[in-house]
Design a protein around this motif. Structure first.
Motif, PDB file in Angstrom:
ATOM      1  N   LYS A 140       1.288  -0.936   0.062  1.00  0.00           N
ATOM      2  CA  LYS A 140       0.296  -0.239  -0.348  1.00  0.00           C
ATOM      3  C   LYS A 140       1.186   0.746   0.156  1.00  0.00           C
ATOM      4  O   LYS A 140       2.161   1.612   0.722  1.00  0.00           O
ATOM      5  N   PRO A 141       0.375   2.096  -0.673  1.00  0.00           N
ATOM      6  CA  PRO A 141       1.401   3.202  -0.659  1.00  0.00           C
ATOM      7  C   PRO A 141       1.624   3.884   0.465  1.00  0.00           C
ATOM      8  O   PRO A 141       0.542   3.830   1.347  1.00  0.00           O
ATOM      9  N   LEU A 142       2.696   4.036   0.858  1.00  0.00           N
ATOM     10  CA  LEU A 142       3.522   5.472   2.647  1.00  0.00           C
ATOM     11  C   LEU A 142       2.417   6.914   1.663  1.00  0.00           C
ATOM     12  O   LEU A 142       2.462   7.464   1.595  1.00  0.00           O
ATOM     13  N   THR A 143       1.865   7.444   3.193  1.00  0.00           N
ATOM     14  CA  THR A 143       1.219   9.155   3.268  1.00  0.00           C
ATOM     15  C   THR A 143       2.038   9.279   4.616  1.00  0.00           C
ATOM     16  O   THR A 143       1.800   7.949   5.657  1.00  0.00           O
TER      17      THR A 143
ATOM     18  N   ARG B 246       2.258  -1.551   6.780  1.00  0.00           N
ATOM     19  CA  ARG B 246       3.245  -2.622   7.074  1.00  0.00           C
ATOM     20  C   ARG B 246       4.447  -3.250   6.588  1.00  0.00           C
ATOM     21  O   ARG B 246       5.858  -3.318   7.323  1.00  0.00           O
ATOM     22  N   SER B 247       4.795  -2.775   5.409  1.00  0.00           N
ATOM     23  CA  SER B 247       5.659  -1.865   4.563  1.00  0.00           C
ATOM     24  C   SER B 247       7.279  -1.395   4.810  1.00  0.00           C
ATOM     25  O   SER B 247       7.948  -2.183   4.585  1.00  0.00           O
ATOM     26  N   TYR B 248       6.291  -0.034   5.235  1.00  0.00           N
ATOM     27  CA  TYR B 248       7.321   0.876   6.284  1.00  0.00           C
ATOM     28  C   TYR B 248       8.009   0.169   7.229  1.00  0.00           C
ATOM     29  O   TYR B 248       8.658   0.084   7.198  1.00  0.00           O
ATOM     30  N   LEU B 249       6.910  -0.530   8.087  1.00  0.00           N
ATOM     31  CA  LEU B 249       7.257  -0.774   9.445  1.00  0.00           C
ATOM     32  C   LEU B 249       8.048  -2.215   9.730  1.00  0.00           C
ATOM     33  O   LEU B 249       9.373  -1.801   9.637  1.00  0.00           O
ATOM     34  N   LEU B 250       8.127  -2.795   8.602  1.00  0.00           N
ATOM     35  CA  LEU B 250       9.062  -3.747   8.524  1.00  0.00           C
ATOM     36  C   LEU B 250      10.496  -3.654   7.787  1.00  0.00           C
ATOM     37  O   LEU B 250      11.238  -3.957   7.982  1.00  0.00           O
ATOM     38  N   ALA B 251      10.109  -3.083   7.180  1.00  0.00           N
ATOM     39  CA  ALA B 251      11.976  -1.748   7.027  1.00  0.00           C
ATOM     40  C   ALA B 251      12.076  -1.423   7.747  1.00  0.00           C
ATOM     41  O   ALA B 251      13.565  -1.415   7.570  1.00  0.00           O
TER      42      ALA B 251
ATOM     43  N   LEU C 113       8.158   0.005  -2.282  1.00  0.00           N
ATOM     44  CA  LEU C 113       7.041   1.214  -1.128  1.00  0.00           C
ATOM     45  C   LEU C 113       7.162   2.767  -2.096  1.00  0.00           C
ATOM     46  O   LEU C 113       6.599   3.087  -1.764  1.00  0.00           O
ATOM     47  N   TRP C 114       8.737   2.777  -2.895  1.00  0.00           N
ATOM     48  CA  TRP C 114       9.105   3.930  -3.213  1.00  0.00           C
ATOM     49  C   TRP C 114       8.752   3.727  -4.278  1.00  0.00           C
ATOM     50  O   TRP C 114       7.522   4.985  -5.355  1.00  0.00           O
ATOM     51  N   ARG C 115       8.367   3.037  -4.865  1.00  0.00           N
ATOM     52  CA  ARG C 115       7.269   2.374  -6.123  1.00  0.00           C
ATOM     53  C   ARG C 115       5.730   2.823  -6.134  1.00  0.00           C
ATOM     54  O   ARG C 115       5.405   3.056  -7.129  1.00  0.00           O
TER      55      ARG C 115
END
Length: 188
Positions: free
Chosen positions: A50-53, A61-66, A85-87
């Protein structure tokens, strides 16, 4: 963001998600995570995150996992997660540029493991510049739970340190004397 030197072994943003059993470093005997049948993520599905905002970072979850990957010494894995996540978040947005800085900081960690001090310095310095540019653009000190000043300090410090040359390939361990934790910590 916390830049601390205390052990982070117990601090996990996504404690229900297992960390890989090794960290990948290009050019070593560690199996490529995706391409090698022995890889820790071989044939694992990786749907687009999901895109980060800035308003929903604590649920991403992707942001926190990274962040977990980075803080526990999985620099290649954090690089990959932040790049995915950047893409999905848009490379030319402030969030995309912010993630580019995190990708570069992770790449500096990979370069430490590859014993490329020039690469460490280049990627870490570039990360600091990206964070400064995004901070000026968004006009706020906090972004996605992290403080730009602390990110810039961490990037500058990473570029200036001397790193030990002994490292057991595949063994995750932090190479930087700091972690990047959001404030406030999200409830998991």
């Amino acid at each position: 963001m916390t830049t601390q030197t205390a052990p982070v072994e117990s601090i996990r943003l996504l404690p229900s998600t297992d960390l890989p059993n090794y960290t990948y470093v290009p050019g070593t005997e560690t199996p490529h995570p995706y391409r090698d049948p022995r890889g820790h993520s071989y044939q694992r599905k990786h749907p687009a995150p999901k895109p980060l905002t800035p308003g929903t970072w604590a649920e991403n979850r992707s942001y926190l996992l990274a962040l977990d990957y980075f803080n526990h010494g999985y620099y290649w894995e954090s690089h990959e997660e932040w790049e995915r996540l950047w893409r999905s978040s848009g490379a030319d947005s402030p969030v995309g540029r912010f993630l580019k800085g995190l990708v570069k900081l992770s790449a500096a960690g990979v370069k430490v493991r590859e014993l490329s001090i020039h690469g460490v310095r280049r990627h870490a310095a570039s990360a600091g510049e990206v964070f400064a540019d995004v901070a000026a653009e968004v006009g706020d000190e906090h972004f996605c739970g992290l403080q730009f000043t602390k990110l810039q300090f961490a990037s500058d410090r990473a570029a200036q340190l001397t790193y030990k040359e002994k490292w057991t390939p595949g063994t995750p361990s932090r190479v930087f004397p700091f972690v990047i934790l959001p404030e406030p910590l999200p409830l998991s």
